[in-house]
Design a protein around this motif. Structure first.
Motif, PDB file in Angstrom:
ATOM      1  N   VAL A 199       0.841  -1.198   0.000  1.00  0.00           N
ATOM      2  CA  VAL A 199       0.000   0.000   0.000  1.00  0.00           C
ATOM      3  C   VAL A 199       0.877   1.249   0.000  1.00  0.00           C
ATOM      4  CG1 VAL A 199      -1.721   1.312   1.308  1.00  0.00           C
ATOM      5  CG2 VAL A 199      -1.966  -1.165   1.064  1.00  0.00           C
ATOM      6  N   THR A 200       1.925   1.242   0.823  1.00  0.00           N
ATOM      7  CA  THR A 200       2.851   2.375   0.858  1.00  0.00           C
ATOM      8  C   THR A 200       3.564   2.514  -0.473  1.00  0.00           C
ATOM      9  OG1 THR A 200       3.163   2.068   3.224  1.00  0.00           O
ATOM     10  CG2 THR A 200       4.838   3.356   2.068  1.00  0.00           C
ATOM     11  N   LEU A 201       3.992   1.399  -1.044  1.00  0.00           N
ATOM     12  CA  LEU A 201       4.663   1.430  -2.340  1.00  0.00           C
ATOM     13  C   LEU A 201       3.762   2.056  -3.407  1.00  0.00           C
ATOM     14  CD1 LEU A 201       6.883  -1.162  -3.968  1.00  0.00           C
ATOM     15  CD2 LEU A 201       4.871  -0.431  -5.226  1.00  0.00           C
ATOM     16  N   LEU A 202       2.506   1.622  -3.460  1.00  0.00           N
ATOM     17  CA  LEU A 202       1.582   2.133  -4.476  1.00  0.00           C
ATOM     18  C   LEU A 202       1.301   3.633  -4.316  1.00  0.00           C
ATOM     19  CD1 LEU A 202      -0.906  -0.848  -4.747  1.00  0.00           C
ATOM     20  CD2 LEU A 202       0.627  -0.012  -6.549  1.00  0.00           C
ATOM     21  N   GLN A 203       1.473   4.148  -3.117  1.00  0.00           N
ATOM     22  CA  GLN A 203       1.263   5.574  -2.869  1.00  0.00           C
ATOM     23  C   GLN A 203       2.513   6.406  -3.125  1.00  0.00           C
ATOM     24  OE1 GLN A 203      -1.654   7.348  -1.615  1.00  0.00           O
ATOM     25  NE2 GLN A 203      -2.433   5.536  -2.654  1.00  0.00           N
ATOM     26  N   ASN A 204       3.632   5.740  -3.433  1.00  0.00           N
ATOM     27  CA  ASN A 204       4.910   6.449  -3.550  1.00  0.00           C
ATOM     28  C   ASN A 204       5.708   6.034  -4.783  1.00  0.00           C
ATOM     29  OD1 ASN A 204       5.219   8.117  -0.997  1.00  0.00           O
ATOM     30  ND2 ASN A 204       4.538   6.133  -0.218  1.00  0.00           N
ATOM     31  N   ILE A 205       5.061   6.003  -5.917  1.00  0.00           N
ATOM     32  CA  ILE A 205       5.760   5.713  -7.163  1.00  0.00           C
ATOM     33  C   ILE A 205       6.234   7.048  -7.722  1.00  0.00           C
ATOM     34  CG2 ILE A 205       5.561   4.787  -9.499  1.00  0.00           C
ATOM     35  CD1 ILE A 205       3.326   2.930  -8.335  1.00  0.00           C
ATOM     36  N   ILE A 206       7.543   7.198  -7.825  1.00  0.00           N
ATOM     37  CA  ILE A 206       8.112   8.475  -8.254  1.00  0.00           C
ATOM     38  C   ILE A 206       8.920   8.250  -9.520  1.00  0.00           C
ATOM     39  CG2 ILE A 206       9.623  10.397  -7.628  1.00  0.00           C
ATOM     40  CD1 ILE A 206       8.951   9.692  -4.670  1.00  0.00           C
ATOM     41  N   ILE A 207       8.580   9.004 -10.551  1.00  0.00           N
ATOM     42  CA  ILE A 207       9.282   8.928 -11.833  1.00  0.00           C
ATOM     43  C   ILE A 207      10.409   9.949 -11.796  1.00  0.00           C
ATOM     44  CG2 ILE A 207       9.079   9.105 -14.337  1.00  0.00           C
ATOM     45  CD1 ILE A 207       7.298   6.916 -13.141  1.00  0.00           C
ATOM     46  N   THR A 208      11.620   9.481 -12.094  1.00  0.00           N
ATOM     47  CA  THR A 208      12.781  10.362 -12.106  1.00  0.00           C
ATOM     48  C   THR A 208      13.538  10.132 -13.410  1.00  0.00           C
ATOM     49  OG1 THR A 208      14.667  11.141 -10.837  1.00  0.00           O
ATOM     50  CG2 THR A 208      14.272   8.766 -10.842  1.00  0.00           C
TER      51      THR A 208
ATOM     52  N   ASP B 231      14.179  19.263 -11.001  1.00  0.00           N
ATOM     53  CA  ASP B 231      15.456  19.081 -10.320  1.00  0.00           C
ATOM     54  C   ASP B 231      15.804  17.590 -10.180  1.00  0.00           C
ATOM     55  OD1 ASP B 231      17.645  20.329  -9.254  1.00  0.00           O
ATOM     56  OD2 ASP B 231      16.792  20.562  -7.249  1.00  0.00           O
ATOM     57  N   TYR B 232      15.310  16.761 -11.122  1.00  0.00           N
ATOM     58  CA  TYR B 232      15.427  15.312 -10.994  1.00  0.00           C
ATOM     59  C   TYR B 232      16.880  14.828 -10.903  1.00  0.00           C
ATOM     60  CZ  TYR B 232      16.536  14.975 -15.987  1.00  0.00           C
ATOM     61  OH  TYR B 232      17.128  15.096 -17.201  1.00  0.00           O
ATOM     62  N   LYS B 233      17.809  15.453 -11.597  1.00  0.00           N
ATOM     63  CA  LYS B 233      19.206  14.999 -11.548  1.00  0.00           C
ATOM     64  C   LYS B 233      19.773  15.167 -10.142  1.00  0.00           C
ATOM     65  CE  LYS B 233      20.231  15.932 -16.389  1.00  0.00           C
ATOM     66  NZ  LYS B 233      20.990  16.750 -17.323  1.00  0.00           N
ATOM     67  N   ARG B 234      19.419  16.241  -9.494  1.00  0.00           N
ATOM     68  CA  ARG B 234      19.883  16.479  -8.131  1.00  0.00           C
ATOM     69  C   ARG B 234      19.319  15.414  -7.198  1.00  0.00           C
ATOM     70  NH1 ARG B 234      17.255  19.468  -4.473  1.00  0.00           N
ATOM     71  NH2 ARG B 234      18.372  20.034  -2.610  1.00  0.00           N
ATOM     72  N   TYR B 235      18.044  15.068  -7.353  1.00  0.00           N
ATOM     73  CA  TYR B 235      17.428  14.056  -6.485  1.00  0.00           C
ATOM     74  C   TYR B 235      18.054  12.680  -6.692  1.00  0.00           C
ATOM     75  CZ  TYR B 235      13.840  17.488  -5.371  1.00  0.00           C
ATOM     76  OH  TYR B 235      13.191  18.601  -4.935  1.00  0.00           O
ATOM     77  N   VAL B 236      18.374  12.346  -7.929  1.00  0.00           N
ATOM     78  CA  VAL B 236      19.025  11.066  -8.201  1.00  0.00           C
ATOM     79  C   VAL B 236      20.383  11.030  -7.503  1.00  0.00           C
ATOM     80  CG1 VAL B 236      20.054   9.622 -10.007  1.00  0.00           C
ATOM     81  CG2 VAL B 236      17.793  10.639 -10.364  1.00  0.00           C
TER      82      VAL B 236
ATOM     83  N   GLY C  81      19.953  10.795  -3.687  1.00  0.00           N
ATOM     84  CA  GLY C  81      19.542   9.436  -3.303  1.00  0.00           C
ATOM     85  C   GLY C  81      20.711   8.468  -3.335  1.00  0.00           C
ATOM     86  N   ALA C  82      21.538   8.567  -4.363  1.00  0.00           N
ATOM     87  CA  ALA C  82      22.709   7.701  -4.464  1.00  0.00           C
ATOM     88  C   ALA C  82      23.693   7.991  -3.327  1.00  0.00           C
ATOM     89  CB  ALA C  82      23.385   7.890  -5.817  1.00  0.00           C
TER      90      ALA C  82
END
Length: 175
Positions: free
Chosen positions: A107-116, A149-154, A157-158
């Motif tokens: 349920v948590t996974l389905l609520q947190n699908i993030i496209i980067t 700002d997707y590159k910064r988030y990637v 995260g890494a």
């Protein structure tokens, strides 16, 4: 990514991305507008400025210079067909990964699908994927974009994952 690091079963690699979309666009543009003289770089630029998924949008008129003269090409169908191929690759991979997830966290996974990544810049990719999940009866899916700002988030995260890794979780590559 809380509590563990992804294993190979937590990942699916798709060999279809921006360059493949560019190639599909090139083939379609060459078919519709022979001898157009557009470079690979110009086609990529057109994709990056106009990419979308979902229902074919017309018109998307793009001004190009061919033979030193300005022309307007209608590329709505070309762009839509090429970009929708990405959805045809991503969606089955997404549902496979969801199917592998623990029932405790689904349920948590389905609520947190993030496209980067670069794909997150394609107009409508979040809404199309969310609608497909809902249409296939997945429980209240929520698909979001990482944003401009997707590159910064990637990178962040890494970095966060690297700092949290224990020594035995690192893989060493031999040169």
């Amino acid at each position: 990514m809380q509590g563990y690091f992804p294993t190979p079963d937590d990942q699916i690699s798709i060999g279809f991305a921006g360059d493949a979309i560019d190639d599909l666009m090139r083939q379609d543009i060459d078919r519709v507008y022979p001898n157009n003289g557009l470079t690979h770089l110009r086609i990529r630029e057109i994709k990056e400025n106009h990419a979308y998924v979902g229902t074919i949008r017309k018109p998307i008129d793009v001004k190009v210079i061919m033979g030193g003269k300005a022309h307007t090409l209608e590329l709505g169908e070309v762009i839509g067909r090429a970009c929708n191929e990405l959805i045809d690759k991503i969606y089955p991979a997404l549902t496979t990964l969801i199917g592998r997830a623990s029932s405790d966290g689904i349920v948590t996974l389905l609520q947190n699908i993030i496209i980067t990544g670069g794909g997150s810049q394609i107009k409508g990719i979040d809404t199309v994927l969310q609608k497909k999940l809902a249409d296939d009866s997945f429980e209240s899916p929520k698909v979001r974009l990482a944003g401009q700002d997707y590159k910064r988030y990637v990178a962040l995260g890494a970095l966060k994952a690297a700092r949290a890794a224990r020594e035995n979780q690192w893989q060493y590559l031999l040169a």
